[in-house]
Design an enzyme around this catalytic site. Structure first.
Site, PDB file in Angstrom:
ATOM      1  N   SER A 251       0.816  -1.212   0.000  1.00 53.89           N
ATOM      2  CA  SER A 251       0.000   0.000   0.000  1.00 53.89           C
ATOM      3  C   SER A 251       0.854   1.268   0.000  1.00 53.89           C
ATOM      4  CB  SER A 251      -0.916  -0.002   1.226  1.00 53.89           C
ATOM      5  OG  SER A 251      -1.710  -1.168   1.242  1.00 53.89           O
TER       6      SER A 251
HETATM    7  N1  SAM Z   1      -0.356  -4.839   4.137  1.00 50.19           N
HETATM    8  C1  SAM Z   1       0.217  -5.214   2.895  1.00 50.19           C
HETATM    9  C2  SAM Z   1       1.586  -4.654   2.676  1.00 50.19           C
HETATM   10  O1  SAM Z   1       2.047  -3.810   3.458  1.00 50.19           O
HETATM   11  O2  SAM Z   1       2.238  -5.090   1.715  1.00 50.19           O
HETATM   12  C3  SAM Z   1      -0.705  -4.866   1.767  1.00 50.19           C
HETATM   13  C4  SAM Z   1      -1.195  -6.095   1.147  1.00 50.19           C
HETATM   14  S1  SAM Z   1      -2.231  -6.084  -0.238  1.00 50.19           S
HETATM   15  C5  SAM Z   1      -2.931  -4.479  -0.426  1.00 50.19           C
HETATM   16  C6  SAM Z   1      -3.562  -7.082   0.404  1.00 50.19           C
HETATM   17  C7  SAM Z   1      -3.187  -8.496   0.721  1.00 50.19           C
HETATM   18  O3  SAM Z   1      -4.337  -9.164   1.231  1.00 50.19           O
HETATM   19  C8  SAM Z   1      -2.733  -9.320  -0.474  1.00 50.19           C
HETATM   20  O4  SAM Z   1      -1.464  -9.833  -0.229  1.00 50.19           O
HETATM   21  C9  SAM Z   1      -3.775 -10.417  -0.600  1.00 50.19           C
HETATM   22  O5  SAM Z   1      -3.275 -11.637  -1.063  1.00 50.19           O
HETATM   23  C10 SAM Z   1      -4.263 -10.514   0.836  1.00 50.19           C
HETATM   24  N2  SAM Z   1      -5.587 -11.134   0.998  1.00 50.19           N
HETATM   25  C11 SAM Z   1      -6.712 -10.964   0.281  1.00 50.19           C
HETATM   26  N3  SAM Z   1      -7.720 -11.708   0.783  1.00 50.19           N
HETATM   27  C12 SAM Z   1      -7.209 -12.372   1.875  1.00 50.19           C
HETATM   28  C13 SAM Z   1      -7.733 -13.278   2.826  1.00 50.19           C
HETATM   29  N4  SAM Z   1      -9.003 -13.695   2.801  1.00 50.19           N
HETATM   30  N5  SAM Z   1      -6.918 -13.739   3.794  1.00 50.19           N
HETATM   31  C14 SAM Z   1      -5.618 -13.350   3.859  1.00 50.19           C
HETATM   32  N6  SAM Z   1      -5.066 -12.492   2.986  1.00 50.19           N
HETATM   33  C15 SAM Z   1      -5.839 -11.996   2.007  1.00 50.19           C
END
Ligand code: SAM
Length: 221
Positions: free
Chosen positions: A69
């Site tokens: 993000s």
């Molecule tokens: N906080 C992260 C960073 O600093 O890099 C941002 C990550 S990205 C915007 C959102 C993440 O949520 C992705 O890696 C995606 O695979 C994960 N995601 C989506 N649905 C999910 C779920 N049900 N359980 C766990 N992770 C999930």
């Protein structure tokens, strides 16, 4: 983070500039959040080819169609959690592990769940190399939360869902704060929920654009 961690000055200066021009300038005032954003080496959480953009004012790709993000959004969501240092925090969406590291600087324990094994293992390597010992990672569907270690004083969901997953509300401690982007695939708002006297109080923060929360209580695949 390990005190012995060494890095070129260029990155430290880039972080100071990032905090000043993108984060403090937009109204983030929590000194602990600003200090964590100045400290955590964000460039180590992105691919080497993208390192020169690590402190820029936008998200970056991290593989699997996912993103790290924008720095300001990380700061905004973190500030909304109102961490003082003794909390158990749940993060849904480990991604690169950068937000996880920021949380680990500010809380006692961070439990973080990611659905892509490759992202989780990469994040694990970096967090371990930086010496974080208060982070516990798990592969799986974070929309179900982590009931074995609940309740959590703070919950952060870093992917957007159509509504706040019921299990996460159930796993929020009394007095706890939850922050998550809510909306459809194209338009979402950051929502903050506070649990007081067994009731949930909801507040809308800013419009945002996140990748999808995919899982039993999120969007379907
Ligand atoms: N906080 C992260 C960073 O600093 O890099 C941002 C990550 S990205 C915007 C959102 C993440 O949520 C992705 O890696 C995606 O695979 C994960 N995601 C989506 N649905 C999910 C779920 N049900 N359980 C766990 N992770 C999930």
């Amino acid at each position: 983070m390990k005190a012995v961690f060494q890095e070129p000055d260029i990155y430290r200066r880039a972080r100071e500039r990032m905090v000043e021009t993108q984060i403090a300038a937009r109204g983030i005032t929590d000194e602990r959040v600003l200090a964590a954003m100045r400290k955590v080496p964000r460039h180590l959480f992105v691919d080497e080819a993208l390192r020169d953009q690590a402190y820029a004012d936008h998200p970056l790709p991290i593989g699997e169609g996912q993103t790290i993000s924008q720095p300001y959004i990380v700061a905004l969501m973190t500030e909304a959690l109102e961490l003082k240092g003794d909390e158990k925090v749940l993060e849904v969406g480990t991604g690169s592990g950068y937000q996880t590291a920021i949380l680990a600087e500010l809380a006692r324990w961070v439990y973080s769940i990611e659905r892509y094994p490759r992202l989780l293992e990469r994040a694990r390597r970096i967090l371990e190399a930086l010496g974080y010992t208060n982070v516990i990672l798990r592969l799986g569907d974070g929309t179900k939360g982590w009931p074995e270690v609940a309740p959590f004083e703070a919950i952060i969901v870093t992917a957007a869902g159509p509504k706040i997953p019921e299990p996460l509300l159930e796993q929020l401690a009394e007095g706890g704060r939850l922050v998550m982007p809510v909306g459809d695939e194209w338009s979402q708002y950051l929502v903050k929920v506070v649990k007081k006297g067994g009731k949930f109080y909801r507040q809308t923060l800013e419009p945002v654009r996140f990748v999808k929360l995919v899982g039993e209580y999120g969007f379907k695949e």
